[in-house]
Structure formats: structure tokens, C-alpha cells
Write an enzyme that holds these catalytic residues in place. Structure first.
Site: not given
Ligand code: AMP
Length: 282
Positions: A31, A37, A147, A149, A185
């Protein structure tokens, strides 16, 4: 679009969609959604007929002194972003539904999960691989979108899927960045104005590594040293690692060879940030 917190109801809805003959996509998130995302949901929506975004701040992937309790929770805005991006279902279970007090099983990936993020955040990837395995069993997606990332994370999920013969294809999508290059992020919102400016040096460091890989004859350890020096010269930044590794095994590279990835983790004030960039040695 449906917002659902029940495991059994989610399973039922997804199975009904599968019965209509469409591919099922899954986008796991914690979230506090941003364009990074959204980009994953959009790709999923192009490729699959029914897409499930999960929104779950997973307690087991946070260390005891990390930011679990203050991690941003913005469900109403997240729902709107998922809707606009074309998700069909948001699965947002309560912690109690994902983790019974009696639970005794974790999914642990070996070597790949022990280095870099794994050594700075003990237990982190056990939490990630366990929750993602659970999502894969609840949703049974054909494809799951991650991602770049979180470079190490997507490698670990790929390893887990291969090792456990899970019938899901892992897709890795490009890093979405702010105008000055800072990778988007959920944690960027912790940064003060001054820290936000300092944080833009992460991307500058990756550009430096990219340039040195392409245009110099420096070895990976020499380039890593320049990356660390560049970051350390920025007031307010504490370097945790700045390395060049094999992009498949994550072993640190000693010689100029491909596939290579520059990976870094820093603290900007009290906020921990990571970023990475694929390199091409000539
Ligand atoms: P998180 O909510 O931080 O657990 O991220 C969920 C998904 O979104 C993960 O697969 C991350 O790698 C991806 N993600 C987060 N930030 C980015 C970004 N700046 N660009 C691409 N994907 C992202």
C-alpha cells in the site's frame, strides 16, 4: 473493482474469473501506492484479464526496530489508484487472517536471501517469501508482477518459484523515478525537504557507476569504491552498501563481466533507501 479482506471470498472470486478463461495477474504491495506500483498494475492489466492487487503491510518482513507501526497506511487513496490503473480486485486481509497464532511454517530462500539486504535486515526475506508464497496459494495467479526497484527481492521470488515448482510466471518491471531520478518509494514520504534533496544523490551515484562501467577500464571493486566515496561525501547520508554484483547470483564481481548490477542501500537521516541499476561492461 472489488475490495475484499476475506481469504476464502478472494479465492472464490478469483477462481470464478479463472473459470471464464482469463489469465490471473497478481501485484503484491504494502500500500501507500505511488506511480511505481501503478506501473505494475498497468502492465498486469495489459497482459491479464483479471488482476488482483494485494495491499498488506506484512509484519513478518519488518525487524523489531523497523517502521512497521508507522509505515504509511493510505487505503482510501490506494483504492482509487488501483481502480484508475485497472485492477479488478484489491485483496487487503487483516494480519490475523494471514498469520494464525498457531502458525509454525516459514518459507526461507537460502544464499540469495543472506547477502546485501538479507545481512542488513535479518529475517526480512523470510517474511517476504512466506507472505508471497501465501498470496500465490490464495490467489493462484498465472503471472505476478514485481519491481526491479527491489532487485534482490525479485531474484529471491524467482528462486522460490523455481524451487517449489509454483505455477506462476514472475515478471519484473522497470524502476519508476521522480524527475530528479529518486526511485519512487512509499518511504520517500518520511524525508524532510533537505533529506529529499540529499536522496537524489542515490541516482547520481548509479549514473556514475553506469558511466564508469561503460567508459572506463576500472574494475567493479574500484567502481564500488567510487560509488561509496560519492555517497559518503553527501552530508546526511550513511552508506550501508554500494556494490557491483552478478545480476543473477548476487556474488560481488571482481572483474568486468556481465550481467552486472550496481546496488546500494543508504540511510538518509533515519530513513533507509535502496536503489539499483543494471550495468553493461564493455
Ligand atoms: P512495496 O509496496 O514497497 O512492497 O512494493 C510493492 C511492489 O512495487 C514491489 O514489487 C516493488 O518492487 C514495486 N515497486 C516499488 N517501488 C517501485 C518503483 N519506484 N518502480 C517500480 N516498482 C516499484
Amino acid at each position: 473493482m472489488i475490495v475484499e479482506s476475506s481469504l476464502t471470498e478472494t479465492r472464490r472470486i478469483v477462481r470464478a474469473a479463472r473459470g471464464r478463461g482469463v489469465l490471473i495477474g497478481c501485484i503484491p504491495t504494502m500500500g501507500a501506492l505511488h506511480q511505481g506500483h501503478v506501473s505494475l498494475i498497468e502492465v498486469a492489466q495489459w497482459e491479464c484479464g483479471f488482476n488482483v492487487a494485494t495491499i498488506f503491510v506484512n509484519p513478518t518482513q519488518f525487524g523489531p526496530h523497523e517502521d512497521f507501526t508507522r509505515y504509511p497506511r493510505t487505503l482510501d487513496a490506494d483504492v482509487e489508484m488501483c481502480r484508475a490503473a485497472g485492477a479488478d480486485l484489491i485483496f487487503t486481509p487483516p494480519v490475523s487472517a494471514m498469520y494464525a497464532e498457531s502458525a509454525q511454517t516459514i518459507v526461507r530462500v537460502g544464499g540469495l536471501a543472506e547477502v546485501l539486504e538479507g545481512s542488513h535486515r535479518p529475517g526480512h526475506f523470510d517474511g517476504v517469501s512466506t507472505v508471497v508464497a501465501k498470496f500465490f496459494h490464495i490467489i493462484e495467479p498465472d503471472r505476478a508482477y514485481f519491481g526491479q526497484k527491489d532487485f534482490q527481492q525479485q531474484l529471491i521470488i524467482r528462486q522460490m518459484v523455481a524451487d517449489l515448482d509454483l505455477p506462476v510466471e514472475i515478471m519484473t518491471c522497470p524502476i519508476i523515478r521522480e524527475a530528479d531520478g529518486l526511485a519512487m518509494s512509499s518511504r520517500n514520504r518520511y524525508l524532510s525537504v533537505a533529506e529529499r534533496q540529499q536522496a537524489s544523490q542515490l541516482f547520481q551515484t548509479l549514473l556514475l557507476a553506469e558511466k564508469l562501467a561503460a567508459e572506463s577500464t576500472l574494475t567493479p571493486p574500484e567502481i564500488s569504491r567510487q560509488m561509496a566515496d560519492h555517497l559518503s561525501s553527501v552530508a546526511g547520508i550513511e552508506v550501508q552498501y554500494a556494490v557491483i554484483a552478478d545480476a543473477v547470483t548476487l556474488k560481488l564481481l571482481q572483474h568486468r563481466s556481465n550481467p552486472a548490477v550496481a546496488l546500494l542501500a543508504v540511510k538518509v537521516g533515519s530513513t533507509r533507501l535502496i536503489d539499483n541499476q543494471i550495468l553493461r561492461f564493455r
